[in-house]
Design a protein around this motif. Sequence first.
Motif, PDB file in Angstrom:
ATOM      1  N   ARG A  19      15.819   1.485  -8.767  1.00  0.00           N
ATOM      2  CA  ARG A  19      16.224   1.563  -8.007  1.00  0.00           C
ATOM      3  C   ARG A  19      16.748   3.006  -8.357  1.00  0.00           C
ATOM      4  O   ARG A  19      17.307   3.492  -9.301  1.00  0.00           O
ATOM      5  CB  ARG A  19      17.723   0.502  -8.527  1.00  0.00           C
ATOM      6  CG  ARG A  19      18.681   0.512  -7.897  1.00  0.00           C
ATOM      7  CD  ARG A  19      20.042  -0.489  -8.421  1.00  0.00           C
ATOM      8  NE  ARG A  19      20.485   0.343  -9.281  1.00  0.00           N
ATOM      9  CZ  ARG A  19      20.990  -0.139 -10.436  1.00  0.00           C
ATOM     10  NH1 ARG A  19      20.292  -0.800 -10.854  1.00  0.00           N
ATOM     11  NH2 ARG A  19      21.586   0.240 -11.626  1.00  0.00           N
ATOM     12  N   SER A  20      17.174   3.227  -7.032  1.00  0.00           N
ATOM     13  CA  SER A  20      17.828   4.976  -6.599  1.00  0.00           C
ATOM     14  C   SER A  20      18.706   4.954  -5.062  1.00  0.00           C
ATOM     15  O   SER A  20      17.907   4.453  -4.748  1.00  0.00           O
ATOM     16  CB  SER A  20      16.673   5.643  -6.641  1.00  0.00           C
ATOM     17  OG  SER A  20      16.203   5.842  -5.739  1.00  0.00           O
ATOM     18  N   GLY A  21      19.418   5.477  -4.822  1.00  0.00           N
ATOM     19  CA  GLY A  21      20.247   5.697  -3.036  1.00  0.00           C
ATOM     20  C   GLY A  21      18.801   6.124  -2.487  1.00  0.00           C
ATOM     21  O   GLY A  21      18.432   5.958  -1.250  1.00  0.00           O
ATOM     22  N   ALA A  22      17.845   7.280  -3.153  1.00  0.00           N
ATOM     23  CA  ALA A  22      17.193   7.368  -2.038  1.00  0.00           C
ATOM     24  C   ALA A  22      15.313   6.833  -2.365  1.00  0.00           C
ATOM     25  O   ALA A  22      15.126   6.013  -0.226  1.00  0.00           O
ATOM     26  CB  ALA A  22      16.452   9.036  -2.584  1.00  0.00           C
ATOM     27  N   ALA A  23      15.618   5.631  -2.818  1.00  0.00           N
ATOM     28  CA  ALA A  23      14.429   4.764  -2.436  1.00  0.00           C
ATOM     29  C   ALA A  23      15.514   4.257  -1.372  1.00  0.00           C
ATOM     30  O   ALA A  23      14.653   3.210  -0.458  1.00  0.00           O
ATOM     31  CB  ALA A  23      14.296   3.660  -4.064  1.00  0.00           C
ATOM     32  N   THR A  66       8.392   5.067 -16.184  1.00  0.00           N
ATOM     33  CA  THR A  66       8.241   5.785 -14.671  1.00  0.00           C
ATOM     34  C   THR A  66       6.792   5.982 -14.403  1.00  0.00           C
ATOM     35  O   THR A  66       6.020   6.496 -14.720  1.00  0.00           O
ATOM     36  CB  THR A  66       9.480   6.294 -14.467  1.00  0.00           C
ATOM     37  OG1 THR A  66       9.554   7.795 -15.438  1.00  0.00           O
ATOM     38  CG2 THR A  66      10.090   6.355 -15.243  1.00  0.00           C
ATOM     39  N   GLN A  67       6.480   5.922 -12.815  1.00  0.00           N
ATOM     40  CA  GLN A  67       5.700   6.226 -11.894  1.00  0.00           C
ATOM     41  C   GLN A  67       6.398   6.184 -10.015  1.00  0.00           C
ATOM     42  O   GLN A  67       6.734   5.966  -9.997  1.00  0.00           O
ATOM     43  CB  GLN A  67       4.491   5.044 -11.546  1.00  0.00           C
ATOM     44  CG  GLN A  67       3.514   5.127 -10.688  1.00  0.00           C
ATOM     45  CD  GLN A  67       2.893   4.070 -10.686  1.00  0.00           C
ATOM     46  OE1 GLN A  67       1.547   3.671 -11.372  1.00  0.00           O
ATOM     47  NE2 GLN A  67       2.891   3.419  -9.779  1.00  0.00           N
ATOM     48  N   ALA A  68       5.825   8.052  -9.900  1.00  0.00           N
ATOM     49  CA  ALA A  68       6.267   8.242  -8.785  1.00  0.00           C
ATOM     50  C   ALA A  68       5.971   6.926  -7.773  1.00  0.00           C
ATOM     51  O   ALA A  68       4.767   6.705  -7.680  1.00  0.00           O
ATOM     52  CB  ALA A  68       6.055   9.320  -8.622  1.00  0.00           C
ATOM     53  N   PRO A  69       6.208   7.603  -6.449  1.00  0.00           N
ATOM     54  CA  PRO A  69       8.443   8.157  -6.520  1.00  0.00           C
ATOM     55  C   PRO A  69       9.151   6.951  -7.118  1.00  0.00           C
ATOM     56  O   PRO A  69       9.912   7.221  -7.897  1.00  0.00           O
ATOM     57  CB  PRO A  69       7.960   8.071  -5.081  1.00  0.00           C
ATOM     58  CG  PRO A  69       7.477   6.944  -4.933  1.00  0.00           C
ATOM     59  CD  PRO A  69       6.142   6.366  -5.880  1.00  0.00           C
ATOM     60  N   PHE A  70       9.676   5.669  -7.056  1.00  0.00           N
ATOM     61  CA  PHE A  70       9.898   4.930  -7.129  1.00  0.00           C
ATOM     62  C   PHE A  70       9.393   3.240  -8.075  1.00  0.00           C
ATOM     63  O   PHE A  70      10.486   2.643  -7.386  1.00  0.00           O
ATOM     64  CB  PHE A  70      11.452   4.350  -6.428  1.00  0.00           C
ATOM     65  CG  PHE A  70      11.620   5.840  -5.640  1.00  0.00           C
ATOM     66  CD1 PHE A  70      13.008   6.473  -5.885  1.00  0.00           C
ATOM     67  CD2 PHE A  70      10.953   6.117  -3.885  1.00  0.00           C
ATOM     68  CE1 PHE A  70      13.021   7.475  -5.159  1.00  0.00           C
ATOM     69  CE2 PHE A  70      11.126   6.760  -3.532  1.00  0.00           C
ATOM     70  CZ  PHE A  70      12.009   8.052  -3.805  1.00  0.00           C
ATOM     71  N   ARG A  71       8.954   3.699  -9.104  1.00  0.00           N
ATOM     72  CA  ARG A  71       8.694   2.650  -9.949  1.00  0.00           C
ATOM     73  C   ARG A  71       9.051   2.700 -11.444  1.00  0.00           C
ATOM     74  O   ARG A  71       9.204   3.733 -11.986  1.00  0.00           O
ATOM     75  CB  ARG A  71       6.437   2.499  -9.320  1.00  0.00           C
ATOM     76  CG  ARG A  71       6.476   2.838  -8.310  1.00  0.00           C
ATOM     77  CD  ARG A  71       6.664   1.797  -7.649  1.00  0.00           C
ATOM     78  NE  ARG A  71       6.245   0.091  -7.723  1.00  0.00           N
ATOM     79  CZ  ARG A  71       6.384  -0.791  -7.418  1.00  0.00           C
ATOM     80  NH1 ARG A  71       7.232  -1.074  -6.344  1.00  0.00           N
ATOM     81  NH2 ARG A  71       6.113  -1.899  -8.030  1.00  0.00           N
ATOM     82  N   LEU A  72       8.973   0.984 -11.969  1.00  0.00           N
ATOM     83  CA  LEU A  72       9.081   1.397 -13.103  1.00  0.00           C
ATOM     84  C   LEU A  72       7.545   0.457 -13.298  1.00  0.00           C
ATOM     85  O   LEU A  72       7.266  -0.789 -13.477  1.00  0.00           O
ATOM     86  CB  LEU A  72      10.172   0.163 -13.058  1.00  0.00           C
ATOM     87  CG  LEU A  72      11.945   0.885 -13.249  1.00  0.00           C
ATOM     88  CD1 LEU A  72      12.453  -0.005 -13.817  1.00  0.00           C
ATOM     89  CD2 LEU A  72      11.648   2.431 -14.160  1.00  0.00           C
ATOM     90  N   LEU A  73       7.066   0.734 -14.770  1.00  0.00           N
ATOM     91  CA  LEU A  73       6.260  -0.143 -15.464  1.00  0.00           C
ATOM     92  C   LEU A  73       6.245  -0.817 -16.661  1.00  0.00           C
ATOM     93  O   LEU A  73       7.127  -0.143 -17.546  1.00  0.00           O
ATOM     94  CB  LEU A  73       5.299   0.634 -15.430  1.00  0.00           C
ATOM     95  CG  LEU A  73       4.393   1.110 -14.419  1.00  0.00           C
ATOM     96  CD1 LEU A  73       3.060   1.666 -14.646  1.00  0.00           C
ATOM     97  CD2 LEU A  73       3.927  -0.126 -13.236  1.00  0.00           C
ATOM     98  N   ARG A  93       0.879  -1.640   0.009  1.00  0.00           N
ATOM     99  CA  ARG A  93       0.037   0.146  -0.048  1.00  0.00           C
ATOM    100  C   ARG A  93       0.641   1.671   0.173  1.00  0.00           C
ATOM    101  O   ARG A  93       0.645   2.688  -0.539  1.00  0.00           O
ATOM    102  CB  ARG A  93      -1.221  -0.347   1.019  1.00  0.00           C
ATOM    103  CG  ARG A  93      -1.735  -0.862   0.628  1.00  0.00           C
ATOM    104  CD  ARG A  93      -3.115  -0.875   1.809  1.00  0.00           C
ATOM    105  NE  ARG A  93      -2.855  -1.009   3.440  1.00  0.00           N
ATOM    106  CZ  ARG A  93      -2.667  -2.012   3.988  1.00  0.00           C
ATOM    107  NH1 ARG A  93      -3.876  -2.984   3.124  1.00  0.00           N
ATOM    108  NH2 ARG A  93      -2.914  -1.505   4.802  1.00  0.00           N
ATOM    109  N   VAL A  94       1.869   1.623   0.238  1.00  0.00           N
ATOM    110  CA  VAL A  94       2.640   1.760   0.825  1.00  0.00           C
ATOM    111  C   VAL A  94       4.316   2.605  -0.448  1.00  0.00           C
ATOM    112  O   VAL A  94       3.808   3.788  -1.162  1.00  0.00           O
ATOM    113  CB  VAL A  94       3.165   2.006   1.819  1.00  0.00           C
ATOM    114  CG1 VAL A  94       4.528   3.440   1.831  1.00  0.00           C
ATOM    115  CG2 VAL A  94       3.061   2.584   3.045  1.00  0.00           C
ATOM    116  N   VAL A  95       4.261   1.550  -0.849  1.00  0.00           N
ATOM    117  CA  VAL A  95       5.445   1.715  -2.238  1.00  0.00           C
ATOM    118  C   VAL A  95       5.127   1.395  -2.721  1.00  0.00           C
ATOM    119  O   VAL A  95       5.804   1.653  -4.088  1.00  0.00           O
ATOM    120  CB  VAL A  95       6.808   0.659  -1.718  1.00  0.00           C
ATOM    121  CG1 VAL A  95       7.132   1.482  -0.058  1.00  0.00           C
ATOM    122  CG2 VAL A  95       6.388  -0.996  -1.533  1.00  0.00           C
TER     123      VAL A  95
END
Length: 241
Positions: free
Chosen positions: A174-178, A224-231, A45-47
């Motif tokens: 993938r990202s450092g912020a994630a 891309t989909q906020a905040p750290f998603r790939l579709l 639900r969150v990520v």
Amino acid sequence: MMVLQQKFAPSLTARDDALVERMDEPSCDRDTLFRTYADFPRVNRVVSGWRTTYLSQIRPRFTGPVHSLVDIGSGGGDVARALIDWARRDGVKLDVTAIDPDPRAADYVRTLPPALGFAYRECSSTDLVDEGARFDFVVSNHVLHHLAAAELGTVLADSKRLARRAVVHSDIRRSGAAYLLFSAFTAARFRGSFIREDGLLSIRRSYSRDELAALAPRGWTVKTQAPFRLLLVFERHTPGA
């Protein structure tokens, strides 16, 4: 942010596909694994952003009162059940088949109450292709980063064969912020499960947009989909073909 990433996060410049998540180990503790499945609804639900994905990628492609969908690598089936609920609120009966080849996932799902429109099978996408099965939609959540290159190719080929309308494979970008935000979010939560440990490993195993685009076959689109998603999306422009 760069200083914080260097201090608290491993290098995320390249994908680390040699890492093995605990829940993928055949000998992992069964009780801990089941608690992990039980925690997935809160985490997703969150990520995972599936409400946004449903609204942008699935609901606009509804054309009637009944549709079918298969969720590949469904784990505990929480995303599949959420999709059924959202479609029902929109006046659509969405019949979802959730599949996973791991018998432990099937054992966990058998502990849950039944849900209207939800069926669970212990099988792979290739098994469904061999049966000649077809569905309006094919989806997965957090599956792509688990797969070796050959497995990825097989799942994408199977997905195209199974889908009458569209395929949406959702995964982490993938990202450092994630990494840092997930680490902070899970620091005092989800004790007694693999959520925190495996989640951080998942981020390190996941793709950047360019990496996934380089692997995507012709006809597939990486969004891309906020905040750290790939579709990773495939749309069949002639439904049912």
